[in-house]
Design an enzyme around this catalytic site. Structure first.
Site, PDB file in Angstrom:
ATOM      1  CE  LYS A 116      -3.673  -2.430   2.589  1.00 51.01           C
ATOM      2  NZ  LYS A 116      -5.219  -2.134   3.913  1.00 51.01           N
ATOM      3  CG  PHE A 146     -13.224   1.429   7.029  1.00 52.02           C
ATOM      4  CD1 PHE A 146     -12.711   1.087   5.718  1.00 52.02           C
ATOM      5  CD2 PHE A 146     -13.806   0.691   8.251  1.00 52.02           C
ATOM      6  CE1 PHE A 146     -13.011  -0.292   5.945  1.00 52.02           C
ATOM      7  CE2 PHE A 146     -13.879  -0.688   7.546  1.00 52.02           C
ATOM      8  CZ  PHE A 146     -13.469  -1.734   6.440  1.00 52.02           C
ATOM      9  NE  ARG A 162      -6.351 -11.909   6.046  1.00 52.99           N
ATOM     10  CZ  ARG A 162      -6.886 -10.720   6.248  1.00 52.99           C
ATOM     11  NH1 ARG A 162      -6.700 -10.347   4.787  1.00 52.99           N
ATOM     12  NH2 ARG A 162      -7.132 -10.079   7.449  1.00 52.99           N
ATOM     13  CB  THR A 197      -7.084  -5.761  10.131  1.00 55.43           C
ATOM     14  OG1 THR A 197      -7.455  -6.617   9.505  1.00 55.43           O
ATOM     15  CG2 THR A 197      -7.506  -4.270   9.337  1.00 55.43           C
ATOM     16  NE  ARG A 213      -2.527  -5.418   7.184  1.00 56.82           N
ATOM     17  CZ  ARG A 213      -3.839  -5.984   6.514  1.00 56.82           C
ATOM     18  NH1 ARG A 213      -4.153  -7.196   7.860  1.00 56.82           N
ATOM     19  NH2 ARG A 213      -3.965  -5.980   5.583  1.00 56.82           N
ATOM     20  CG  ASN A 231      -3.534  -2.419   6.679  1.00 59.30           C
ATOM     21  OD1 ASN A 231      -3.677  -2.096   5.924  1.00 59.30           O
ATOM     22  ND2 ASN A 231      -4.726  -3.105   7.377  1.00 59.30           N
ATOM     23  CG  HIS A 285      -5.402  -6.160  -0.555  1.00 64.65           C
ATOM     24  ND1 HIS A 285      -6.626  -6.146   0.086  1.00 64.65           N
ATOM     25  CD2 HIS A 285      -5.308  -7.287  -1.185  1.00 64.65           C
ATOM     26  CE1 HIS A 285      -7.132  -7.040   0.312  1.00 64.65           C
ATOM     27  NE2 HIS A 285      -6.604  -7.827  -1.420  1.00 64.65           N
TER      28      HIS A 285
HETATM   29  N1  UDP Z   1     -10.171  -0.332   6.940  1.00 65.61           N
HETATM   30  C1  UDP Z   1      -9.814   0.463   7.507  1.00 65.61           C
HETATM   31  N2  UDP Z   1     -10.343   0.957   9.028  1.00 65.61           N
HETATM   32  C2  UDP Z   1     -11.009  -0.242   9.566  1.00 65.61           C
HETATM   33  C3  UDP Z   1     -10.711  -1.324   8.923  1.00 65.61           C
HETATM   34  C4  UDP Z   1     -10.203  -1.880   7.659  1.00 65.61           C
HETATM   35  O1  UDP Z   1      -8.777   1.513   7.657  1.00 65.61           O
HETATM   36  O2  UDP Z   1     -11.719  -0.405  11.264  1.00 65.61           O
HETATM   37  C5  UDP Z   1      -8.478  -0.428   6.110  1.00 65.61           C
HETATM   38  C6  UDP Z   1      -7.622  -1.046   6.355  1.00 65.61           C
HETATM   39  O3  UDP Z   1      -6.296  -0.618   4.959  1.00 65.61           O
HETATM   40  C7  UDP Z   1      -8.134  -2.360   5.873  1.00 65.61           C
HETATM   41  C8  UDP Z   1      -8.940  -2.006   4.396  1.00 65.61           C
HETATM   42  O4  UDP Z   1      -9.470  -1.567   5.401  1.00 65.61           O
HETATM   43  O5  UDP Z   1      -6.503  -3.239   5.445  1.00 65.61           O
HETATM   44  C9  UDP Z   1      -9.557  -3.448   4.331  1.00 65.61           C
HETATM   45  O6  UDP Z   1     -10.494  -4.089   5.696  1.00 65.61           O
HETATM   46  P1  UDP Z   1     -10.723  -5.882   5.730  1.00 65.61           P
HETATM   47  O7  UDP Z   1     -11.329  -5.504   7.300  1.00 65.61           O
HETATM   48  O8  UDP Z   1     -10.621  -6.251   5.042  1.00 65.61           O
HETATM   49  O9  UDP Z   1      -8.979  -5.322   6.806  1.00 65.61           O
HETATM   50  P2  UDP Z   1      -7.784  -6.787   5.840  1.00 65.61           P
HETATM   51  O10 UDP Z   1      -8.563  -7.731   5.246  1.00 65.61           O
HETATM   52  O11 UDP Z   1      -6.919  -6.102   5.216  1.00 65.61           O
HETATM   53  O12 UDP Z   1      -6.971  -7.335   6.874  1.00 65.61           O
HETATM   54 MG    MG Z   2     -10.080  -7.951   3.793  1.00 65.40          MG
END
Ligand code: UDP
Ligand code: MG
Length: 139
Positions: A11, A59, A87, A93, A104, A114, A117
Site C-alpha cells: 500500500k 471507513f 494472511r 488488520t 504489519r 497498514n 493487502h
Molecule cells: N480499514 C480501515 N479501518 C478499519 C478497518 C479496515 O481503514 O477499521 C482498512 C485497512 O486498510 C484494511 C482495509 O480497510 O486493510 C480492508 O479491511 P479488511 O477488514 O478487509 O482488513 P484486511 O483484510 O485488509 O486485514
Molecule cells: Mg480484507
C-alpha cells in the site's frame, strides 16, 4: 482444497516509506514466489471498485482516498496454501494487534495505512488478481 495463489498490494504508506524491498524480501523468505508484479497508482474510482465489498463501512471513503494517495505494488504470489499462509505472514488488520514478526507489525503505520493487502479467500484472490492483471500476465 486450498489453492496455491494469493493476491497482494504493497500500500502507499509502505511504498512511500521505501519499504518495497524489505517487504518483498519477507514475502520471498516465507516461501512465496512472485508470479506477476506491477508498480502502479489507483484512481479513487479504482480504489472504490477494488474495495466495493466495504462500501457500507464507515471507513470506506477515507480508505479510497488513502489507497489512491500514492503508488502501490500489486502482485500475484504462489505457494502451497497461499491465502491462509499469507494472511498469517501479514498479521492482523490493526497493527497494534498484529503478532511480532508479521509484516504489519513491522511496517504498518495505522489500521488504515497498514502496509499490505492480502486476499481472504481463493475466490477473492482470483478476482483481485484479475483486477490488475490480464490473463496473459497471470502465470
Ligand atoms: N480499514 C480501515 N479501518 C478499519 C478497518 C479496515 O481503514 O477499521 C482498512 C485497512 O486498510 C484494511 C482495509 O480497510 O486493510 C480492508 O479491511 P479488511 O477488514 O478487509 O482488513 P484486511 O483484510 O485488509 O486485514
Ligand atoms: Mg480484507
Amino acid at each position: 482444497m486450498a489453492g496455491n495463489k494469493t493476491f497482494t498490494m504493497l500500500k502507499p504508506d509502505a511504498v512511500v516509506a521505501g519499504n518495497i524491498g524489505n517487504i518483498l524480501a519477507m514475502i520471498n523468505n516465507a516461501g512465496f514466489k512472485i508470479v506477476s508484479m506491477k508498480y502502479t497508482k489507483l484512481s479513487k474510482d479504482d480504489a472504490g471498485k477494488f474495495y466495493a465489498v466495504h462500501k457500507s463501512r464507515p471507513f470506506y471513503d477515507e480508505l479510497c482516498d488513502y489507497m489512491s494517495s500514492g503508488p502501490i505494488v500489486a502482485a500475484i504470489l504462489e505457494k502451497e496454501n497461499a491465502v491462509e499462509d499469507f494472511r498469517k505472514l501479514i498479521g492482523a488488520t490493526d497493527p497494534t494487534k498484529a503478532e511480532e514478526g508479521t509484516i504489519r507489525k513491522m511496517y504498518a503505520k495505522s489500521i488504515e495505512a497498514n502496509a499490505v493487502h492480502g486476499s481472504d479467500s481463493d475466490e477473492n484472490a482470483s478476482l483481485e488478481g484479475s483486477f490488475f492483471f490480464n490473463k496473459f500476465e497471470r502465470f
